[in-house]
Design an enzyme around this catalytic site. Structure first.
Site, PDB file in Angstrom:
ATOM      1  N   CYS A  34     -11.340  -6.508  12.861  1.00  0.00           N
ATOM      2  CA  CYS A  34     -12.754  -6.787  13.097  1.00  0.00           C
ATOM      3  C   CYS A  34     -13.701  -6.055  12.129  1.00  0.00           C
ATOM      4  CB  CYS A  34     -13.140  -6.459  14.540  1.00  0.00           C
ATOM      5  SG  CYS A  34     -13.219  -4.682  14.857  1.00  0.00           S
ATOM      6  N   GLU A  44      -3.836   2.003  -3.430  1.00  0.00           N
ATOM      7  CA  GLU A  44      -5.056   2.766  -3.256  1.00  0.00           C
ATOM      8  C   GLU A  44      -5.076   3.906  -4.254  1.00  0.00           C
ATOM      9  OE1 GLU A  44      -7.541   3.985   0.691  1.00  0.00           O
ATOM     10  OE2 GLU A  44      -5.459   3.456   0.885  1.00  0.00           O
ATOM     11  N   ASP A  61       0.866  -1.175   0.000  1.00  0.00           N
ATOM     12  CA  ASP A  61       0.000   0.000   0.000  1.00  0.00           C
ATOM     13  C   ASP A  61       0.898   1.218   0.000  1.00  0.00           C
ATOM     14  OD1 ASP A  61      -1.947   1.893   0.356  1.00  0.00           O
ATOM     15  OD2 ASP A  61      -2.041   1.584   2.512  1.00  0.00           O
ATOM     16  N   ASP A 117      -0.860   3.013   8.107  1.00  0.00           N
ATOM     17  CA  ASP A 117      -0.565   2.474   6.784  1.00  0.00           C
ATOM     18  C   ASP A 117      -0.583   0.947   6.774  1.00  0.00           C
ATOM     19  OD1 ASP A 117      -0.303   5.001   5.767  1.00  0.00           O
ATOM     20  OD2 ASP A 117       1.869   5.084   6.069  1.00  0.00           O
TER      21      ASP A 117
HETATM   22 ZN    ZN Z   1     -11.180  -3.892  15.504  1.00  0.00          ZN
END
Ligand code: ZN
Length: 409
Positions: free
Chosen positions: A333, A277, A193, A359
């Site tokens: 998550c 990106e 990235d 990053d």
């Molecule tokens: Zn999380």
């Protein structure tokens, strides 16, 4: 096995006689380009149609006997290829013009301009009998020219199509275009990235520091700038000071180019998929401090090099849509932090408590994106057999949540 074209550029080590011959060739190319431009403009005004490179070359051959006898001292390729370049310049101009009319292009149209010595000697291209040795290259008319770097140009197994000789600030270079067999990919694993702060962050944790060459040399540049302005206009001393300033700029540019090339080569050789990106660069350029950072990193150049090198080594580039919230989404998550700004260097998840470099977090998200898009590619049954020249995959806009990504794959 398929073949591909690739250019190798390296510095020449010329003696005085060869430099003189090089200058003559560059001069002939420049003359032919400017002459051709004038001829095209005149013919277009008179008849609404302009002559092609082949027409002009025929006309030029007749001129050689009468008006420009000095041109027979150089290889006939130099003016011929310059006229081809002129045709290409017009083709690009018309392509951009059409895009602009259609509203798909906003930049400058780039109408072909006359070549001037003030911008340097320029370059010339030669075709025909070109032989590459480990420490030299043999060109038509110019003979055997020594190379500064031994063994970089492919001396065997590659078919040489053309050689372009150019001059920059007293240094001479040759760029050799060859046709060679496509390498098979031997890479595996992740993803990179491109960040503003660092040149690139690898999702396996390896970090490339952004080289601040310009900042380091800024003081010296400022001093040299002052030295130029203090000298009287048109004086020898001002000329000398200008040359010193140019040399300093060139050094900075070379260092930056070198870092970029080393990085992109290493990435293209070792990674099968690189995700970058597609940040809204023009939007960010409005912010002054960011503009400097992007200018220094050479964002567009980074992407350009990655794309063509990935094609050499059989890798793949994925340009993630800029609205994909890779830096705002928790890579563990999927929780989204909408308040994160470009100034926040650390991502702190309020849901699972993950604290991670911004990053690196983005890189991990993009890695997931690469995995899911690899699946969808296989589903299409396409793969690389289609033989697209550029291994760039444009992804549809994805808002958030890695879960949705997995479902769509
Ligand atoms: Zn999380």
């Amino acid at each position: 096995m398929s073949t591909m074209r690739r250019a190798y550029k390296t510095e020449l080590d010329l003696h005085n006689e060869q430099i003189t011959a090089g200058k003559k060739h560059a001069g002939a190319a420049r003359w032919a380009y400017n002459w051709g431009l004038t001829r095209k403009q005149e013919a277009y005004k008179a008849a609404g149609k302009s002559p092609s490179a082949i027409d002009l070359h025929r006309e030029l051959n007749a001129l050689k006997r009468t008006d420009v006898p000095w041109m027979s001292e150089v290889s006939k390729c130099a003016p011929q290829e310059a006229l081809r370049n002129l045709d290409a310049a017009f083709a690009h101009f018309f392509r951009r013009y059409q895009l602009k009319t259609a509203g798909e292009f906003k930049g400058k149209l780039g109408y072909p301009q006359r070549k001037t010595r003030k911008k340097g000697l320029g370059s010339f291209r030669l075709t025909g009998s070109i032989v590459v040795f480990p420490d030299a290259i043999q060109l038509p008319r110019l003979g055997r020219l020594r190379l500064k770097e031994r063994g970089y140009l492919p001396a065997s197994g590659a078919n040489v199509l053309s050689a372009t000789v150019s001059e920059h600030g007293g240094h001479w270079y040759v760029s050799v275009l060859v046709e060679q067999e496509q390498a098979t990919p031997e890479q595996s694993g992740p993803v990179v990235d491109l960040g503003l702060k660092r040149l690139a962050t690898l999702s396996d944790g390896g970090i490339e520091e952004n080289p601040h060459h310009l900042k380091q040399h800024l003081r010296r540049l400022q001093r040299l700038h002052r030295a130029v302005t203090r000298k009287q206009k048109g004086s020898r001393n001002r000329q000398k000071a200008t040359r010193r300033l140019g040399a300093q700029y060139r050094q900075v540019a070379n260092q930056r180019a070198n870092t970029l090339h080393q990085l992109t080569s290493r990435l293209a050789k070792t990674k099968s998929v690189v995700v970058i990106e597609d940040l809204n660069v023009s939007g960010m350029l409005k912010s002054h401090r960011l503009a400097q950072a992007i200018g220094e990193v050479g964002w567009g150049e980074f992407r350009r090099q990655l794309a063509y090198k990935a094609a050499w080594y059989g890798g793949r580039i994925i340009v993630a849509d800029r609205w994909f919230g890779s830096s705002k989404t928790c890579s563990q998550c999927g929780w989204g932090d909408e308040t994160l700004t470009l100034a926040d260097r650390t991502f702190r998840c309020q849901a699972c408590g993950l604290v991670i470099d911004r990053d690196l977090n983005a890189a991990k998200n993009l890695e997931k994106l690469a995995d899911s898009s690899a699946d969808s590619q296989n589903a299409c049954g396409g793969g690389s057999a289609g033989g697209g020249r550029r291994a760039v995959v444009k992804l549809p806009p994805v808002k958030q949540e890695p879960n949705t990504l997995d479902a769509s794959a």
